[in-house]
Design a protein around this motif. Structure first.
Motif, PDB file in Angstrom:
ATOM      1  N   PRO A  54      55.231  62.923  24.585  1.00  0.00           N
ATOM      2  CA  PRO A  54      53.930  63.171  23.667  1.00  0.00           C
ATOM      3  C   PRO A  54      53.845  61.956  22.890  1.00  0.00           C
ATOM      4  CG  PRO A  54      55.667  64.578  22.905  1.00  0.00           C
ATOM      5  CD  PRO A  54      56.030  64.101  24.222  1.00  0.00           C
ATOM      6  N   TYR A 103      62.197  58.632  28.120  1.00  0.00           N
ATOM      7  CA  TYR A 103      63.630  59.014  28.690  1.00  0.00           C
ATOM      8  C   TYR A 103      63.385  58.800  30.120  1.00  0.00           C
ATOM      9  CZ  TYR A 103      65.410  61.886  25.049  1.00  0.00           C
ATOM     10  OH  TYR A 103      65.922  62.171  23.459  1.00  0.00           O
ATOM     11  N   GLY A 128      71.213  57.396  14.380  1.00  0.00           N
ATOM     12  CA  GLY A 128      70.194  56.675  13.744  1.00  0.00           C
ATOM     13  C   GLY A 128      69.016  56.276  14.538  1.00  0.00           C
ATOM     14  N   CYS A 129      68.661  56.882  15.595  1.00  0.00           N
ATOM     15  CA  CYS A 129      67.614  56.786  16.397  1.00  0.00           C
ATOM     16  C   CYS A 129      66.872  58.056  16.666  1.00  0.00           C
ATOM     17  CB  CYS A 129      67.639  56.012  17.621  1.00  0.00           C
ATOM     18  SG  CYS A 129      69.053  54.644  17.358  1.00  0.00           S
ATOM     19  N   GLU A 149      63.852  59.418  15.850  1.00  0.00           N
ATOM     20  CA  GLU A 149      62.539  59.506  16.251  1.00  0.00           C
ATOM     21  C   GLU A 149      61.974  59.542  17.610  1.00  0.00           C
ATOM     22  OE1 GLU A 149      62.055  56.790  13.468  1.00  0.00           O
ATOM     23  OE2 GLU A 149      60.988  55.493  14.765  1.00  0.00           O
ATOM     24  N   ASP A 150      62.591  58.771  18.178  1.00  0.00           N
ATOM     25  CA  ASP A 150      61.839  58.746  19.829  1.00  0.00           C
ATOM     26  C   ASP A 150      62.745  59.500  20.665  1.00  0.00           C
ATOM     27  OD1 ASP A 150      60.333  55.592  20.143  1.00  0.00           O
ATOM     28  OD2 ASP A 150      59.435  57.290  19.344  1.00  0.00           O
ATOM     29  N   LEU A 151      63.848  59.946  20.030  1.00  0.00           N
ATOM     30  CA  LEU A 151      64.735  60.841  21.037  1.00  0.00           C
ATOM     31  C   LEU A 151      64.131  62.213  20.915  1.00  0.00           C
ATOM     32  CD1 LEU A 151      68.410  59.854  19.776  1.00  0.00           C
ATOM     33  CD2 LEU A 151      67.074  59.298  21.921  1.00  0.00           C
ATOM     34  N   MET A 152      63.127  62.411  19.859  1.00  0.00           N
ATOM     35  CA  MET A 152      62.432  63.878  19.946  1.00  0.00           C
ATOM     36  C   MET A 152      61.040  63.829  19.374  1.00  0.00           C
ATOM     37  SD  MET A 152      65.361  65.786  17.968  1.00  0.00           S
ATOM     38  CE  MET A 152      65.633  64.682  16.542  1.00  0.00           C
ATOM     39  N   PRO A 153      60.269  63.084  20.548  1.00  0.00           N
ATOM     40  CA  PRO A 153      58.975  62.864  20.345  1.00  0.00           C
ATOM     41  C   PRO A 153      58.217  64.077  20.133  1.00  0.00           C
ATOM     42  CG  PRO A 153      59.416  62.619  22.626  1.00  0.00           C
ATOM     43  CD  PRO A 153      60.709  62.770  21.814  1.00  0.00           C
ATOM     44  N   SER A 154      57.011  63.830  19.282  1.00  0.00           N
ATOM     45  CA  SER A 154      56.404  65.137  18.884  1.00  0.00           C
ATOM     46  C   SER A 154      54.930  64.908  19.255  1.00  0.00           C
ATOM     47  CB  SER A 154      56.251  65.349  17.449  1.00  0.00           C
ATOM     48  OG  SER A 154      55.486  66.362  17.030  1.00  0.00           O
TER      49      SER A 154
END
Lengths: 173, 336
Positions: free
Chosen positions: B225, B195, A19-20, A22-27
Motif C-alpha cells: 500500500p 519486499y 531504525g527502518c 516505516e517501509d517495513l510496515m507500509p500502511s
C-alpha cells in the motif's frame, strides 16, 4: 578477551533494521499531508516562461483549452518513459487539453531548450521553471502531474502512474 | 566454486542515483565469489551472488566488505535508444556493502547483506548529497552437494559433477523510498520500498585452472500500500513492481602463485529483465526494464584461503528504460 563476531554482527544488523520501521510496515491509512499540494484548490493565474523564451499565463492557456496538464520532468529515464506515453497515448485523445512539460531542474531557459532538443521533444511545450516557482507552488518533484481545469481548480496533483489517472480526470471535465 | 570468480549480477534494489529518481531503477551489483581453504581441496565453494554472499564449503562463517563506486553516463529509453544526461550532470553513488554468512548445518547457510549508500549528484545545475541505509537482504542457501566438486583433472563422470546451490532471498525495504515520510524529493532515495522474494540457483564447475558457472534468479515483488509520495499524503493505492528474472554466465581462470596463494580472473555476462509495474492491478506500460552487463574481476586469496581481496569492474552494455552505469568494486572477505 574472546569476541564473538557472530553475535556482534547480528546485533549491528538488528540495530539497523529497527531504525527502518516505516517501509517495513507500509500502511494504506490516509494521512494528513503537511505539505501543500493544492489539489482541490483554486489557484492563482500563474505565469509560465517557455523554453523558447515566450511567456503565457494560465488564463491565456485556458482561453483556448479545457484544461492544462503539467508534468514535471528532469529528463531522466522514467521521465522519458512517461513523456513518451503522454505524447503518444494520451495527448492525441484530448485535443482540447493543453499538455505542458515543466523542466524544474535545468536552471535557465537556454539550458531547458538545449536539453529539450537533445531529448527529442522539440514538438512539445516545455516550461523553464528557472526559479523553481512552480516546483514550490505545487510541491512538485519528478513525475508530478497536475491538472488544472477552466475554473483554475486543481483536479489532480500526484505522481504519474499508468496514465489512466490522467484520462480519468480529463474524461470528467 | 572458484572464489575469485567475478559474476556480474544486476540488482534492482540498490536504488541508484536520485538524479534519475532512481529509487525506481535497478543497478548492477558485483558478485564476488569467495574462496575456501586449500586444506579442503581448495573448494571453490564460496562466493557471492546477487542475493547474498556464499560461505565456502566446510567453513562456519564469513564476513565480506565491499566498496562500490557507481557512475552514470546517460540512459537507454524504453525503446533502447541511448540518450545523454543533461549537460553538466555528474551522478555518482557509492556503496559500502557489509555482508555476513553463517553456516546453519552441513548443507545449509544463511547470509545477510547491508548496504550503506552515499549519493552525490550534480544534475543540470542542482546538487544533492544524501547518505543512508539501502535495502537489506536475507538469503538462505542449500548446497545440493556433500563433497567439494572442484577437481584438478577429470577422472571419470564423477569428477564432472558440478556444485549446485539452491537458495531464496528476501529483500527488505530498509532504505529511504519515495513512499516514506523521510523524503522530500527524488534526490533523497536510497531504497525501492518493496519486499521482494527471489528464487536462486547457481551451477558451477571447476576443473583447475578453469571454472564455469551459471546463475539464475527469479524474483517476485510483493504488492504494497502507498499513502504518501515524497512526504506528501496521497489517496491510498496499491503498487507492485514487476517480476524479474536474471541470468549470469561467467568463466574464470586461476593462477597458482609460488607462495601457494591464488589469483583468479573472471569474465561475466549478465542479463536482467523486470516486467511492468502495476497500480491497483493496472499495468504501467511505461515501466519495466532490461539490461545487459559485462564484467571483469580479479581476486587474490592467501595461502590458507581465509582472506580474499577483490577488485572488479562492471559495465552496462545495452538496455531498455534504465541508466547506463559503470561500477568499480573493491572488497575483502574473511572466512572462519
Amino acid at each position: 578477551m574472546f569476541i564473538n563476531v557472530k553475535y556482534i554482527a547480528l546485533l549491528i544488523i538488528v540495530f539497523f533494521i529497527t531504525g527502518c520501521q516505516e517501509d517495513l510496515m507500509p500502511s494504506n491509512d490516509p494521512i494528513e499531508s503537511t505539505s501543500v499540494s493544492r489539489e482541490g484548490e483554486v489557484i492563482d493565474d500563474l505565469l509560465f516562461t517557455f523554453s523558447d523564451g515566450s511567456s503565457s499565463s494560465i488564463s491565456e492557456r485556458l482561453s483556448t483549452h479545457d484544461a492544462v496538464v503539467l508534468y514535471f520532468t528532469m529528463w531522466c529515464p522514467i521521465c522519458d518513459a512517461h513523456m513518451t506515453h503522454i505524447r503518444s497515448q494520451i495527448q492525441p485523445q484530448y485535443s482540447n487539453v493543453d499538455f505542458i512539460f515543466v523542466d524544474y531542474i535545468s536552471g535557465s531557459v537556454v539550458e531547458t531548450m538545449n536539453v529539450q532538443r537533445s531529448s527529442g521533444y522539440t514538438d512539445f511545450n516545455v516550461i523553464a521553471d528557472t526559479n523553481n516557482e512552480l516546483e514550490a507552488y505545487f510541491n512538485g518533484t519528478m513525475a508530478s502531474t497536475i491538472i488544472i481545469n477552466k475554473n483554475f481548480l486543481v483536479k489532480l496533483n500526484g505522481l504519474f502512474k499508468t496514465g489512466n489517472e490522467i484520462k480519468s480526470v480529463l474524461n470528467k471535465l | 566454486m572458484n572464489p575469485t570468480q567475478q559474476v556480474d549480477m544486476p540488482i534492482p534494489e540498490v536504488p541508484a542515483n536520485h538524479g534519475y529518481g532512481i529509487g525506481l531503477f535497478f543497478t548492477l551489483v558485483l558478485f564476488i565469489f569467495g574462496f575456501s581453504p586449500a586444506s579442503n581441496a581448495a573448494s571453490c565453494c564460496g562466493g557471492g551472488a546477487s542475493s547474498g554472499i556464499i560461505l565456502p564449503k566446510f567453513n562456519d562463517a564469513m564476513i565480506d566488505m565491499g566498496f562500490s563506486n557507481e557512475t552514470y553516463n546517460g540512459f537507454w529509453t524504453n525503446t533502447g535508444q541511448y540518450k545523454d544526461d543533461p549537460k553538466g550532470s555528474n551522478l555518482l553513488q557509492r556503496r559500502l556493502n557489509v555482508s555476513y554468512a553463517y553456516r546453519l548445518a552441513d548443507q545449509w547457510q544463511l547470509s545477510v547483506g547491508m548496504p550503506l549508500v552515499d549519493n552525490q549528484n550534480t544534475y543540470s545545475g542542482e546538487q544533492s548529497s544524501v547518505q543512508g541505509l539501502g535495502d537489506m537482504s536475507l538469503s538462505l542457501w542449500y548446497e545440493a552437494f556433500e563433497k567439494v566438486t572442484c577437481v584438478y583433472r577429470i577422472n571419470g563422470w564423477e569428477s564432472l559433477k558440478p556444485s549446485i546451490y539452491l537458495g531464496t532471498s528476501l529483500t527488505l525495504p530498509t532504505g529511504i523510498s519515495p513512499y516514506s515520510d523521510r523524503v522530500d524529493s527524488s534526490f533523497d532515495i536510497t531504497g525501492l520500498g518493496f519486499y521482494r522474494l527471489d528464487a536462486n540457483i547457481i551451477i558451477e564447475k571447476t576443473v583447475y585452472p578453469y571454472s564455469l558457472s551459471w546463475q539464475g534468479q527469479y524474483g517476485y515483488a510483493f504488492e504494497r500500500p502507498v499513502n504518501q509520495e515524497y512526504g506528501q499524503g496521497v489517496s491510498p493505492y496499491n503498487k507492485q513492481l514487476g517480476n524479474r528474472n536474471a541470468s549470469t554466465f561467467s568463466a574464470a581462470y586461476t593462477w597458482f602463485l609460488p607462495n601457494l596463494s591464488m589469483l583468479t580472473m573472471t569474465a561475466s555476462h549478465s542479463e536482467l529483465e523486470e516486467k511492468s509495474a502495476r497500480y491497483d492491478g493496472i499495468k504501467d506500460t511505461s515501466s519495466g526494464l532490461e539490461k545487459t552487463t559485462l564484467g571483469l574481476s580479479f581476486a587474490y586469496s592467501n595461502a590458507i584461503r581465509d582472506w580474499i581481496y577483490k577488485v572488479a569492474i562492471n559495465q552496462a552494455n545495452e538496455g531498455n528504460n534504465i541508466p547506463k552505469t559503470q561500477i568499480i568494486t573493491m572488497g575483502v572477505s574473511h572466512v572462519y
